[in-house]
Design a protein around this motif. Structure first.
Motif, PDB file in Angstrom:
ATOM      1  N   VAL A  13      33.370  36.218  39.985  1.00 58.18           N
ATOM      2  CA  VAL A  13      31.937  36.369  40.265  1.00 58.18           C
ATOM      3  C   VAL A  13      31.509  37.809  39.976  1.00 58.18           C
ATOM      4  O   VAL A  13      30.455  38.044  39.371  1.00 58.18           O
ATOM      5  CB  VAL A  13      31.614  35.951  41.715  1.00 58.18           C
ATOM      6  N   ASP A  14      32.322  38.772  40.376  1.00 57.79           N
ATOM      7  CA  ASP A  14      32.014  40.182  40.105  1.00 57.79           C
ATOM      8  C   ASP A  14      31.917  40.472  38.608  1.00 57.79           C
ATOM      9  O   ASP A  14      31.157  41.350  38.199  1.00 57.79           O
ATOM     10  CB  ASP A  14      33.065  41.095  40.737  1.00 57.79           C
ATOM     11  N   ARG A  15      32.675  39.737  37.791  1.00 61.39           N
ATOM     12  CA  ARG A  15      32.625  39.922  36.337  1.00 61.39           C
ATOM     13  C   ARG A  15      31.433  39.205  35.705  1.00 61.39           C
ATOM     14  O   ARG A  15      31.283  39.215  34.488  1.00 61.39           O
ATOM     15  CB  ARG A  15      33.921  39.431  35.697  1.00 61.39           C
ATOM     16  N   GLY A  16      30.624  38.557  36.524  1.00 63.34           N
ATOM     17  CA  GLY A  16      29.436  37.895  36.007  1.00 63.34           C
ATOM     18  C   GLY A  16      29.578  36.410  35.778  1.00 63.34           C
ATOM     19  O   GLY A  16      28.662  35.770  35.253  1.00 63.34           O
ATOM     20  N   GLU A  17      30.697  35.829  36.166  1.00 68.03           N
ATOM     21  CA  GLU A  17      30.890  34.387  36.013  1.00 68.03           C
ATOM     22  C   GLU A  17      30.264  33.639  37.185  1.00 68.03           C
ATOM     23  O   GLU A  17      30.181  34.153  38.286  1.00 68.03           O
ATOM     24  CB  GLU A  17      32.386  34.053  35.964  1.00 68.03           C
ATOM     25  N   GLN A  44      44.279  34.446  50.587  1.00 66.39           N
ATOM     26  CA  GLN A  44      43.474  35.619  50.248  1.00 66.39           C
ATOM     27  C   GLN A  44      43.565  36.001  48.772  1.00 66.39           C
ATOM     28  O   GLN A  44      42.573  36.425  48.181  1.00 66.39           O
ATOM     29  CB  GLN A  44      43.856  36.803  51.134  1.00 66.39           C
ATOM     30  N   ALA A  45      44.715  35.846  48.152  1.00 61.21           N
ATOM     31  CA  ALA A  45      44.853  36.205  46.735  1.00 61.21           C
ATOM     32  C   ALA A  45      43.982  35.305  45.860  1.00 61.21           C
ATOM     33  O   ALA A  45      43.302  35.784  44.943  1.00 61.21           O
ATOM     34  CB  ALA A  45      46.313  36.122  46.304  1.00 61.21           C
ATOM     35  N   LEU A  46      43.978  34.026  46.140  1.00 65.15           N
ATOM     36  CA  LEU A  46      43.168  33.088  45.364  1.00 65.15           C
ATOM     37  C   LEU A  46      41.679  33.322  45.611  1.00 65.15           C
ATOM     38  O   LEU A  46      40.872  33.287  44.677  1.00 65.15           O
ATOM     39  CB  LEU A  46      43.559  31.653  45.711  1.00 65.15           C
ATOM     40  N   ILE A  47      41.316  33.601  46.849  1.00 71.05           N
ATOM     41  CA  ILE A  47      39.921  33.902  47.176  1.00 71.05           C
ATOM     42  C   ILE A  47      39.491  35.180  46.453  1.00 71.05           C
ATOM     43  O   ILE A  47      38.394  35.243  45.874  1.00 71.05           O
ATOM     44  CB  ILE A  47      39.733  33.995  48.702  1.00 71.05           C
ATOM     45  N   ALA A  48      40.348  36.179  46.434  1.00 71.80           N
ATOM     46  CA  ALA A  48      40.045  37.435  45.734  1.00 71.80           C
ATOM     47  C   ALA A  48      39.900  37.198  44.229  1.00 71.80           C
ATOM     48  O   ALA A  48      39.044  37.814  43.577  1.00 71.80           O
ATOM     49  CB  ALA A  48      41.128  38.462  46.017  1.00 71.80           C
ATOM     50  N   MET A  73      26.593  37.090  39.269  1.00 72.23           N
ATOM     51  CA  MET A  73      26.418  35.652  39.136  1.00 72.23           C
ATOM     52  C   MET A  73      26.715  34.973  40.462  1.00 72.23           C
ATOM     53  O   MET A  73      27.446  35.495  41.280  1.00 72.23           O
ATOM     54  CB  MET A  73      27.338  35.108  38.049  1.00 72.23           C
ATOM     55  N   PRO A  74      26.226  33.794  40.620  1.00 72.12           N
ATOM     56  CA  PRO A  74      26.320  33.147  41.936  1.00 72.12           C
ATOM     57  C   PRO A  74      27.582  32.335  42.171  1.00 72.12           C
ATOM     58  O   PRO A  74      28.310  31.998  41.252  1.00 72.12           O
ATOM     59  CB  PRO A  74      25.100  32.220  41.926  1.00 72.12           C
ATOM     60  N   ILE A  75      27.744  32.038  43.438  1.00 69.27           N
ATOM     61  CA  ILE A  75      28.730  31.058  43.882  1.00 69.27           C
ATOM     62  C   ILE A  75      27.909  29.835  44.258  1.00 69.27           C
ATOM     63  O   ILE A  75      26.983  29.930  45.064  1.00 69.27           O
ATOM     64  CB  ILE A  75      29.512  31.561  45.103  1.00 69.27           C
ATOM     65  N   LYS A  76      28.220  28.716  43.656  1.00 68.99           N
ATOM     66  CA  LYS A  76      27.487  27.482  43.920  1.00 68.99           C
ATOM     67  C   LYS A  76      28.409  26.494  44.618  1.00 68.99           C
ATOM     68  O   LYS A  76      29.627  26.604  44.531  1.00 68.99           O
ATOM     69  CB  LYS A  76      26.966  26.870  42.621  1.00 68.99           C
ATOM     70  N   ILE A 110      34.454  33.916  49.887  1.00 71.85           N
ATOM     71  CA  ILE A 110      34.486  34.526  48.554  1.00 71.85           C
ATOM     72  C   ILE A 110      33.469  35.656  48.478  1.00 71.85           C
ATOM     73  O   ILE A 110      33.760  36.748  47.969  1.00 71.85           O
ATOM     74  CB  ILE A 110      34.231  33.460  47.464  1.00 71.85           C
ATOM     75  N   GLU A 111      32.289  35.419  49.009  1.00 67.02           N
ATOM     76  CA  GLU A 111      31.249  36.458  49.023  1.00 67.02           C
ATOM     77  C   GLU A 111      31.720  37.667  49.827  1.00 67.02           C
ATOM     78  O   GLU A 111      31.515  38.808  49.397  1.00 67.02           O
ATOM     79  CB  GLU A 111      29.951  35.884  49.603  1.00 67.02           C
ATOM     80  N   ALA A 112      32.349  37.447  50.944  1.00 63.82           N
ATOM     81  CA  ALA A 112      32.863  38.551  51.761  1.00 63.82           C
ATOM     82  C   ALA A 112      33.955  39.323  51.001  1.00 63.82           C
ATOM     83  O   ALA A 112      34.031  40.554  51.101  1.00 63.82           O
ATOM     84  CB  ALA A 112      33.407  38.028  53.087  1.00 63.82           C
ATOM     85  N   ALA A 113      34.770  38.617  50.225  1.00 68.83           N
ATOM     86  CA  ALA A 113      35.829  39.278  49.443  1.00 68.83           C
ATOM     87  C   ALA A 113      35.241  40.160  48.356  1.00 68.83           C
ATOM     88  O   ALA A 113      35.856  41.146  47.951  1.00 68.83           O
ATOM     89  CB  ALA A 113      36.770  38.230  48.844  1.00 68.83           C
ATOM     90  N   ARG A 114      34.061  39.837  47.896  1.00 65.24           N
ATOM     91  CA  ARG A 114      33.403  40.648  46.866  1.00 65.24           C
ATOM     92  C   ARG A 114      33.014  42.011  47.426  1.00 65.24           C
ATOM     93  O   ARG A 114      32.924  42.982  46.691  1.00 65.24           O
ATOM     94  CB  ARG A 114      32.145  39.966  46.362  1.00 65.24           C
TER      95      ARG A 114
END
Length: 124
Positions: free
Chosen positions: A89-93, A79-83, A1-4, A118-122
């Motif tokens: 997002v990785d779970r599909g949200e 970093q913890a909050l970004i992760a 799922m995306p980050i908007k 956030i995308e880089a943390a994924r």
């Protein structure tokens, strides 16, 4: 799922997912009943010092490149909050990052830089 990314006052679609306000300060005069976000993470906003430096309060404004670099440095402490957001997002949200109604140039807004973090943390 995306980050908007959006301004907090933009109309929300049904697919907005978790709406995260990433402003340092809560919008003035907005009743709680009219909030458009689910959570507020003010620590994901630029520090007041960085904000002032970018807009030249009391000095010559810093460049956009310097702003990006300093914002990324500030986010090392988050970093913890970004992760956590990356894991959602990785779970599909869907995660929608919301910023100020005055922030109309998304390409120079910290919400776009944060989306990249956030995308880089994924990928880690």
């Amino acid at each position: 799922m995306p980050i908007k990314t959006q301004r907090w006052c933009s109309p929300m679609g049904l697919d907005a997912g978790l709406r995260v306000l990433v402003c340092r300060y809560r919008p003035r005069g907005l009743p709680k009943s009219q909030e458009t976000w689910d959570v507020w993470h003010r620590e994901l906003a630029p520090s007041p010092e960085l904000f002032d430096a970018f807009y030249g309060k009391g000095r010559t404004p810093i460049t956009l490149d310097a702003y990006r670099e300093r914002y990324i440095q500030e986010m090392q402490a988050q970093q913890a909050l970004i992760a956590e957001l990356a894991a959602r997002v990785d779970r599909g949200e869907t995660v929608t990052l919301l910023c100020s109604r005055d922030c109309i140039l998304e390409q120079v807004c910290h919400r776009s830089i944060l989306a990249g973090l956030i995308e880089a943390a994924r990928r880690k």
